[in-house]
Every structure is written in structure tokens, then in C-alpha cells.
Write an enzyme that holds these catalytic residues in place. Structure first.
Site, short mmCIF file in Angstrom:
data_model
loop_
_atom_site.label_atom_id
_atom_site.label_comp_id
_atom_site.label_asym_id
_atom_site.label_seq_id
_atom_site.Cartn_x
_atom_site.Cartn_y
_atom_site.Cartn_z
N ASP A 92 30.91 -4.05 24.88
CA ASP A 92 29.57 -3.51 24.67
C ASP A 92 29.13 -3.99 23.29
O ASP A 92 29.49 -3.39 22.28
CB ASP A 92 29.59 -1.98 24.74
CG ASP A 92 28.23 -1.37 24.45
OD1 ASP A 92 27.21 -1.99 24.80
OD2 ASP A 92 28.19 -0.26 23.88
N GLU A 109 28.00 -6.74 28.39
CA GLU A 109 26.69 -6.16 28.66
C GLU A 109 25.58 -7.14 28.32
O GLU A 109 25.63 -7.82 27.30
CB GLU A 109 26.50 -4.87 27.87
CG GLU A 109 25.20 -4.15 28.24
CD GLU A 109 25.07 -2.80 27.59
OE1 GLU A 109 24.04 -2.58 26.91
OE2 GLU A 109 25.98 -1.97 27.74
N ASP A 163 30.56 3.85 22.39
CA ASP A 163 30.66 2.40 22.53
C ASP A 163 31.88 1.99 23.35
O ASP A 163 31.81 1.10 24.19
CB ASP A 163 30.69 1.73 21.15
CG ASP A 163 29.40 1.99 20.37
OD1 ASP A 163 28.33 1.63 20.88
OD2 ASP A 163 29.48 2.56 19.27
#
Length: 182
Positions: A7, A69, A141
């Protein structure tokens, strides 16, 4: 198969590592790579920290594939550009180690993990905890990164197998060798 989820973020990049065997998922590790010790204005140094941090995670946990992502477009174009550069550092670290990289939006990850694309961060954290049978809720996260790895375990592996089967029959005439023009 060992999967790494990333991420990306310029200040904090989450990572999550899971093992997927059939429908079973097992937690391996998760955490964050932080650039807070580097001066805010020193973008090249922060990018270096991210690149080296992802390299270290890869070296330590030896994943076979990765999920990253896809950056969303922000209201602030400068913030979007900086986030894109952080994502690029992470992507470069992954492909530098010859990992296959699947890309998912936050909406796709939330849909796969929580059942709907508008899930709140706390819902994603709780579902990651349940799916991986963790004793506690991971940080935001790290939970998002683990969610990306879970998303890839559920849907991406089947898609990558289909893509690999199609790649063997794809024509390459008219394409530049390895993306470079000579």
C-alpha cells in the site's frame, strides 16, 4: 504461494506478506516503511528509502508475486504526483526483483476483503484480522497491504494463470523488444 501486498504512500508505505495454499491463507508478516526521518522537501531521499525498504522486505520474506494498490486521483494534483512517485518507487523495487505485479484499486480490495467497495478503514482492518486469524487488528497501512495480498490470493492468481495461458499465444510482431526502441 507467498504473496506480498504493498500500500504505497510517501510518508508511510504498508506491506503485508501472506501464504496462500488453495483457499487457505496464512499470515507471515506485515508492517510499514516510513520516510519520516527524511526531510519533507527531500523527495529523492524519501523515494530511495521506499525503494530500499521494499527491497529489504522482498529479501527477508522471499515472495513469489506481489499486489500493489493503484493510485487514486486526489483533489490536490501535487499530492497525487508525489503519491505516484512513491508508488513508482515501490513498483520499481518489485520488478527489479523480477516479481510479477498485480494491481488493484482500493475499491477492488475493499470489495474482496469486506464485501463492499465503500468499507471504512476500520472494517478492512477487522476483516483482515478475521480472514488471517490475527490476535489483534493490524495498523491501517499494513491492513490495506494485507488486504491487497488477500485480494490477489482470491482473484489475482486465477487471472494471472489465464493471462499466462494467453501470453503464450499472443503475437509479438510489431512490438519493441522488452519495451525499448532501438
Amino acid at each position: 504461494m507467498r504473496l506480498l501486498g504493498i500500500d504505497p504512500g510517501l510518508q508511510t508505505t504498508g506491506f503485508g506478506v501472506i501464504d496462500a495454499e488453495g483457499g487457505r491463507l496464512a499470515y507471515v508478516a506485515s508492517g510499514t516503511i516510513r520516510t519520516s526521518r527524511v526531510a519533507q522537501g527531500d523527495l529523492p531521499a524519501r523515494i530511495k528509502v521506499l525503494f530500499e525498504g521494499v527491497q529489504e522486505v522482498i529479501e527477508r520474506y522471499q515472495p513469489e508475486q506481489a499486489a500493489l494498490e493503484i493510485v487514486f486521483v486526489n483533489v490536490n494534483p501535487q499530492a497525487t504526483l508525489k503519491l505516484g512517485q512513491a508508488r513508482g518507487a515501490c513498483l520499481s523495487a518489485l520488478v527489479h526483483r523480477n516479481l510479477t505485479v498485480a494491481e488493484y484499486t482500493a475499491l477492488q480490495m475493499k470489495q474482496a476483503v469486506a464485501g463492499h467497495g465503500r468499507a471504512a478503514k476500520a472494517q478492512v482492518q477487522e476483516m483482515v484480522k478475521r480472514l488471517l486469524q490475527l490476535p489483534g487488528v493490524p495498523g491501517q497501512d499494513a491492513a490495506d497491504a494485507l488486504g491487497l495480498a488477500i485480494t490477489h490470493a482470491h482473484s489475482g492468481l486465477a487471472l494471472s494463470r489465464l493471462a499466462a495461458a494467453g501470453a503464450s499465444t499472443r503475437k509479438v510482431s510489431g512490438m519493441y523488444r522488452q519495451g525499448r526502441s532501438h
